[in-house]
Design an enzyme around this catalytic site. Structure first.
Site: not given
Ligand code: GRF
Length: 198
Positions: A12-14, A91, A108, A110, A151, A180
């Protein structure tokens, strides 16, 4: 003010970078309404807790069939008055009926320069391994609209970096992830403000 629900399956870093962009006052056209986790015990759930956001675990295999899973997703997002869905490392394949309901407003991220190195099986380190194996000189990340295929939806934005000679997939993954964190909040803010471009 748009309401954004985040879906995640891992660290969940994004998700965190999107939340931070609000805290820092960089994003001002949306708020987060909740987190949907595809399984229990993921770090993204701890982050939601710390951010005092509602969260729910909806695991596809816990449902008897896809229609029931879709109903649970629809009920949750409807209850949260969701305007935009953000898949941040999610996922699980979304049911078609759910994609239809949020047509054009599911985003999304990627970790490659799509259309290269995307599609079923390209996730996590596999993406970066394939980039290195192919001898690519650049890589990066892509934010795209989600349609029925992995994708494949319309590309909204990309950020690029140079692949370093002899770097490992892990190193490349780390550097792409930093990009990202820069790109995703920016795109979500743009979509919240202006909508998805024609
Ligand atoms: C990221 O690299 C994103 O591009 C991919 O899954 C990863 C998720 O990372 N779809 P996080 O859970 O946001 O850290």
């Amino acid at each position: 003010m748009k309401r954004v629900a985040v879906f995640a399956s891992g660290s969940g870093s994004n998700f965190q970078s999107i939340a931070d962009s609000i805290t820092k006052g960089i994003s001002t056209h949306f708020e987060l309404c909740g987190l949907v986790a595809s399984k229990p015990d993921i770090q993204a759930l701890d982050r939601a807790h710390r951010l005092r956001l509602p969260s729910v675990v909806l695991k596809a295999s816990d449902f008897e069939n896809e229609a029931l899973f879709a109903n649970a997703l629809l009920d949750t997002t409807t209850n949260w008055n969701t305007d935009i869905i953000v898949l941040a490392g999610y996922l699980t394949k979304l049911p078609a009926i759910f994609i239809e309901r949020f047509h054009g407003i599911i985003l999304n991220i990627h970790p490659s320069l799509l259309p290269k190195f995307g599609g079923k099986g390209f996730y996590g380190l596999k993406v970066h391994d394939a980039v290195l194996q192919a001898g690519e000189t650049e890589s990066g990340c892509t934010v795209h609209v989600v349609d029925g295929e992995y994708d494949k939806g319309r590309i909204l934005a990309q950020l690029k970096l140079d692949v370093h000679p002899n770097e490992s997939a892990e190193e490349l993954a780390k550097r792409v992830l930093q990009l990202e964190h820069e790109l995703f909040p920016r795109v979500v803010e743009q979509i919240a403000q202006y909508g998805v471009p024609e």
